[in-house]
Design a protein around this motif. Structure first.
Motif, PDB file in Angstrom:
ATOM      1  N   GLN A 187       5.360   1.484  -4.872  1.00 27.48           N
ATOM      2  CA  GLN A 187       4.722   1.230  -6.166  1.00 27.48           C
ATOM      3  C   GLN A 187       5.403   2.024  -7.284  1.00 27.48           C
ATOM      4  O   GLN A 187       5.564   1.526  -8.399  1.00 27.48           O
ATOM      5  CB  GLN A 187       3.237   1.551  -6.090  1.00 27.48           C
ATOM      6  N   ALA A 199      -1.844   4.151  -0.736  1.00 26.94           N
ATOM      7  CA  ALA A 199      -1.745   4.288  -2.185  1.00 26.94           C
ATOM      8  C   ALA A 199      -3.121   4.377  -2.835  1.00 26.94           C
ATOM      9  O   ALA A 199      -4.150   4.048  -2.227  1.00 26.94           O
ATOM     10  CB  ALA A 199      -0.973   3.097  -2.764  1.00 26.94           C
ATOM     11  N   PHE A 200      -3.141   4.833  -4.069  1.00 23.78           N
ATOM     12  CA  PHE A 200      -4.365   4.998  -4.858  1.00 23.78           C
ATOM     13  C   PHE A 200      -5.241   3.747  -4.778  1.00 23.78           C
ATOM     14  O   PHE A 200      -6.443   3.823  -4.460  1.00 23.78           O
ATOM     15  CB  PHE A 200      -3.952   5.286  -6.312  1.00 23.78           C
ATOM     16  N   SER A 232       0.820  -1.205   0.000  1.00 18.56           N
ATOM     17  CA  SER A 232       0.000   0.000   0.000  1.00 18.56           C
ATOM     18  C   SER A 232       0.853   1.254   0.000  1.00 18.56           C
ATOM     19  O   SER A 232       0.346   2.352   0.195  1.00 18.56           O
ATOM     20  CB  SER A 232      -0.927   0.012   1.225  1.00 18.56           C
ATOM     21  N   ILE A 280      -5.420  10.370  -3.994  1.00 21.34           N
ATOM     22  CA  ILE A 280      -4.034  10.862  -3.938  1.00 21.34           C
ATOM     23  C   ILE A 280      -4.033  12.109  -3.062  1.00 21.34           C
ATOM     24  O   ILE A 280      -4.231  13.230  -3.537  1.00 21.34           O
ATOM     25  CB  ILE A 280      -3.466  11.185  -5.337  1.00 21.34           C
ATOM     26  N   GLN A 308       4.888  11.276  -4.834  1.00 23.13           N
ATOM     27  CA  GLN A 308       5.178   9.854  -4.994  1.00 23.13           C
ATOM     28  C   GLN A 308       4.514   9.275  -6.249  1.00 23.13           C
ATOM     29  O   GLN A 308       4.458   8.050  -6.419  1.00 23.13           O
ATOM     30  CB  GLN A 308       4.751   9.109  -3.731  1.00 23.13           C
ATOM     31  N   TYR A 309       4.053  10.149  -7.113  1.00 20.93           N
ATOM     32  CA  TYR A 309       3.487   9.771  -8.415  1.00 20.93           C
ATOM     33  C   TYR A 309       4.296  10.483  -9.495  1.00 20.93           C
ATOM     34  O   TYR A 309       4.570  11.682  -9.383  1.00 20.93           O
ATOM     35  CB  TYR A 309       2.005  10.156  -8.495  1.00 20.93           C
ATOM     36  N   GLY A 342      -2.790   3.513 -10.146  1.00 23.85           N
ATOM     37  CA  GLY A 342      -1.462   3.747  -9.607  1.00 23.85           C
ATOM     38  C   GLY A 342      -0.619   4.523 -10.596  1.00 23.85           C
ATOM     39  O   GLY A 342      -1.040   4.811 -11.715  1.00 23.85           O
ATOM     40  N   THR A 343       0.598   4.850 -10.172  1.00 26.72           N
ATOM     41  CA  THR A 343       1.500   5.574 -11.050  1.00 26.72           C
ATOM     42  C   THR A 343       2.133   4.629 -12.062  1.00 26.72           C
ATOM     43  O   THR A 343       2.405   3.465 -11.762  1.00 26.72           O
ATOM     44  CB  THR A 343       2.607   6.283 -10.249  1.00 26.72           C
ATOM     45  N   PRO A 346       2.725   4.114  -1.848  1.00 23.35           N
ATOM     46  CA  PRO A 346       2.854   4.707  -3.183  1.00 23.35           C
ATOM     47  C   PRO A 346       4.310   4.872  -3.612  1.00 23.35           C
ATOM     48  O   PRO A 346       4.621   4.758  -4.804  1.00 23.35           O
ATOM     49  CB  PRO A 346       2.137   6.058  -3.058  1.00 23.35           C
TER      50      PRO A 346
END
Length: 623
Positions: free
Chosen positions: A221, A530-531, A216, A378, A385-386, A361-362, A218
C-alpha cells in the motif's frame, strides 16, 4: 547545430542534456522562439515548470503561439496549481485548433480538478467524438463518471481503455474496482493478481484508495501511494508554513474535508468536535463544498469556531488561507478517498499536518507528518511501512459520537426479514465484498438452513448479480435480503434486527462496524496486516469483545458457522455488548477528545522546539 542536437536529445527522452544543449543555442540566438519552446518542453519533463513557463511566455512575445505551444503553457500552469489560467490557455488552443482532441482532454482534466463535472464530461465526450480510441479521453470520461457515481458507464469506459492499452496508468485497478462495485467478479481472479504484481513492480496500476480492497500488505500500500503521489500534479515549491510558529494562546486546528455533512466521517467525529476545550483549542473547518442545511449539517457547522467554504478556491489559495489564519495543525480527513484535495497539503500551509479517519492507510507523502492510529491497527513492528510518524492513541483510533441518533427498530416483517432464523448481515459497500468472502458466507448459509444474509441494495442490477452468485454457489437467491439505503437514524434503528455482522477482508468495516456495535450487533472480523484490514478488530478491543477477532479466514469461517448455529451464544454476545457499550472507551466521546487533544499538544510542543516529527504514544486518562 546546437538547436538540432537539443531537439534530438529531447525526442530521445534525455531532457537534462536537451535543456543544456538548447541553453547553449540560446546564448547565440536569445530570440530563437523554437529553441525557447523546446527548452520549455525539456524543463517541464524535469519538473522545472516555473522556468518552462518563462521560456514559453518569452517565445510568445517573439511569435504568435500555436495550439501545441498553448497546451504546453497550460500544462506548466496546471502543474504549478494555477488551474484557471491553465483552463484559459487550453481554451485558446481549442479556438485555434478545434479538432485537437488532446486539448479537449486536458481541458476536461482541469475542469474535473475544479469539480465542474458536467463541463468536464462534455469536454471528454467531444474528444471521444474526435478520436474514439484515444485512451486519455476515455480515461478522463471514466473519471467523471466515477466522481458522479455512474458506475456502469464508468466501467464500460475503463474496460474500453484496458482493451486499447492494458498498461494505461491506473486503469486496470480502477476497472477492477468498478467491477467489484458492480459485483461483477468474472475477471476478478485474472485482474487482481495482475494489479498487485504491477504495483509491486512500481507501475501505475491502481489508485491508493481502491487498492485497499485488493491488498492487506502495508508495504504494498505504501508503494502504491508513493507511485500515485509522484504522478500527481502537486505543488513542489517552497513550503509556506514549515518552521513557522504562531505562539497562540489556543492551538489552532483546521480540519479539511469534503465530508463535513451527512457522511460517515462526520457522523463519527461530530461528538468529539463538540467537546474540544475552547479555552485551549480553536477549531476551523475548511470544507470543500458548501455547508448543508439539514439538521445534522447545522450541528456539524456549529461544532467549529469557524466553518469556511473553500470550494471555489484552488489548492494554493486554500493553503495560503491556512497560513493567513495562522493554523498550527492541519488535519486532513480524506486522504486518497474520492473528491480529496491532497494538493492543498503539498503547499504545507500549516507547520504540522496530520492524516486522520477518512483514509485508513498511509499517504506516502513527505508533507504529512503524522497519522493517528492505535497499537492494533498499526502494530509497532510495522510502523516503518507507513510514511507518516505514528501517533498511538490509547484505546482506539476511531472517534465516535455518543449522541448519534438511533431510530425506532422496525419489526422483522417491516424490514423484509423472515420471522425466524439467524440474520447475518454485512452493510459494507459492495466493492469490499470479494469472491473469497462471498464463498465463505454462502458456505455458512448452506450450513444453517434457516439463516439469511442481509446486504445493502445499492442498485437493482447489483442485487440481482449477488443473488445470481449465491445461486451458483448452491444457495437459494431469496435467502439474500436486500436493504435499501435509509436516513442514518432509521438505518441504525433497523440494524438492531441483525444477529451477527460479518466483516470483509482485506478492507474491513470502519464506520459501519461502529454503527453495528452502537446498534447492539456483534461483529465478527478477520484481521489482516494493514490498517484497513484491522479496523474492526480495533473497535472490538475498545468495546470489550476481542474474542470476535479471527486470525485467518479459516478461523473466521468456523466461528461464523458456529455462531450462526448457536442462537443462545448470539443472544449472550448481544447481551454482553449491551452491558458494555455505554461504559466502553469506544463510545466515550469526551475521553477520546481529551486523548486527541493530548496528541495535538505534543505535536505542537515538538514543532515549537524545532524537533522533527517523531512517533509517540498518548497516555491513557485515568480519571
Amino acid at each position: 547545430i546546437l538547436y538540432n542536437h537539443g531537439s534530438a536529445l529531447l525526442a530521445l527522452g534525455r531532457p537534462a542534456e536537451a535543456a543544456a544543449s538548447l541553453s547553449a543555442a540560446l546564448r547565440y540566438m536569445p530570440k530563437f522562439a523554437s529553441a525557447l519552446l523546446h527548452r520549455a518542453s525539456a524543463l517541464r519533463l524535469l519538473k522545472r515548470n516555473e522556468e518552462a513557463l518563462r521560456d514559453i511566455e518569452q517565445a510568445f512575445r517573439l511569435q504568435s503561439p500555436d495550439a501545441i505551444a498553448l497546451c504546453n503553457r497550460a500544462g506548466a500552469l496546471r502543474e504549478l496549481r494555477r488551474p484557471l489560467e491553465a483552463l484559459a490557455s487550453y481554451e485558446q488552443a481549442i479556438a485555434l485548433r478545434p479538432e485537437l482532441a488532446i486539448a479537449h482532454v486536458r481541458r476536461g482534466d482541469v475542469l474535473l480538478e475544479l469539480s465542474r463535472c458536467d463541463d468536464a464530461l462534455q469536454s471528454f465526450n467531444y474528444a471521444v467524438r474526435l478520436q474514439p480510441d484515444l485512451p486519455e479521453a476515455l480515461a478522463g470520461r471514466a473519471a467523471v463518471l466515477l466522481r458522479t457515481q455512474r458506475w456502469d458507464e464508468a466501467r464500460e469506459a475503463l474496460l474500453h481503455v484496458t482493451a486499447l492499452q492494458p498498461d494505461y496508468p491506473y486503469v486496470r485497478g480502477l476497472a477492477l474496482h468498478l467491477l467489484m462495485q458492480c459485483a461483477e467478479w468474472g475477471r476478478y481472479q485474472e485482474l487482481r493478481p495482475a494489479v498487485v504484481q504491477a504495483v509491486s513492480a512500481d507501475r501505475a496500476a491502481d489508485e491508493p484508495f481502491s487498492y485497499l480492497a485488493l491488498s492487506s500488505s502495508p508495504a504494498s500500500q505504501l508503494q502504491c501511494a508513493r507511485r500515485y503521489l509522484s504522478d500527481r500534479h502537486l505543488y513542489r515549491g517552497p513550503e509556506l508554513a514549515l518552521g513557522r510558529h504562531h505562539g497562540h494562546q489556543r492551538i489552532r486546528v483546521a480540519y479539511l474535508s469534503n465530508d463535513l455533512r451527512e457522511h460517515p466521517v462526520a457522523y463519527l467525529l461530530v461528538g468529539v468536535l463538540e467537546r474540544h476545550d475552547r479555552e485551549r483549542f480553536e477549531t476551523i473547518a475548511l470544507s470543500f463544498q458548501p455547508a448543508g442545511d439539514s439538521g445534522f449539517a447545522l450541528r456539524v457547522r456549529g461544532a467549529f469556531d469557524q466553518f469556511i467554504d473553500v470550494s471555489r478556491q484552488d489548492d494554493g489559495q486554500v493553503a495560503q488561507l491556512m497560513r493567513e489564519l495562522e493554523v498550527d495543525i492541519a488535519v486532513d480527513l480524506m486522504g486518497y478517498t474520492w473528491s480529496n484535495r491532497v494538493g492543498i497539503l503539498a503547499y504545507r500551509g500549516a507547520p504540522v499536518q496530520v492524516g486522520y479517519l477518512g483514509y485508513p492507510g498511509t499517504m506516502g507523502a513527505s508533507f504529512i507528518d503524522y497519522i493517528l492510529a492505535d497499537e492494533f491497527v498499526i502494530p509497532p513492528p510495522l510502523r516503518q511501512q507507513y510514511a507518516e510518524q505514528v501517533v498511538y492513541l490509547p484505546d482506539c483510533f476511531q472517534a465516535n459520537d455518543d449522541r448519534r441518533p438511533k431510530g425506532v427498530t422496525p419489526t422483522r416483517a417491516q424490514a423484509g426479514l423472515p420471522a425466524v432464523g439467524p440474520v447475518l448481515c454485512c452493510f459494507n459497500n459492495t466493492y469490499k465484498i470479494n469472491p473469497a468472502m462471498f464463498d465463505i458466507w454462502c458456505r455458512v448459509l448452506a450450513g444453517t438452513p434457516q439463516s439469511v444474509l442481509w446486504l445493502l441494495a445499492d442498485r437493482p442490477e447489483v442485487s440481482e448479480r449477488l443473488r445470481q452468485e449465491a445461486a451458483v454457489r448452491g444457495v437459494d437467491p431469496q435467502r439474500l435480503i436486500m436493504a435499501p439505503r435509509l436516513p442514518y437514524p432509521e438505518h441504525l434503528g433497523r440494524f438492531a434486527l441483525a444477529d451477527l455482522f460479518l466483516d470483509t477482508l482485506p478492507f474491513n468495516a470502519g464506520a459501519t462496524a461502529s454503527d453495528a456495535l452502537w446498534a447492539g450487533v456483534p461483529v465478527l472480523t478477520c484481521a489482516g496486516e494493514a490498517f484497513a484490514a484491522r479496523m474492526a478488530g480495533s473497535l472490538l478491543r475498545a468495546v470489550g469483545l476481542p474474542g470476535l477477532i479471527c486470525s485467518d479466514l479459516a478461523d473466521y469461517e468456523r466461528r461464523a458457522l458456529a455462531l450462526a448455529r448457536d442462537p443462545a451464544e448470539l443472544a449472550r454476545l448481544k447481551g454482553e455488548l449491551a452491558a458494555r457499550r455505554t461504559g466502553a472507551p469506544l463510545f466515550d466521546s469526551q475521553r477520546f477528545c481529551r486523548h486527541l487533544e493530548a496528541a495535538y499538544e505534543t505535536m505542537q510542543q515538538r514543532a515549537q522546539r524545532g524537533a522533527v516529527p517523531e512517533s509517540f504514544a498518548v497516555a491513557a486518562r485515568t480519571d
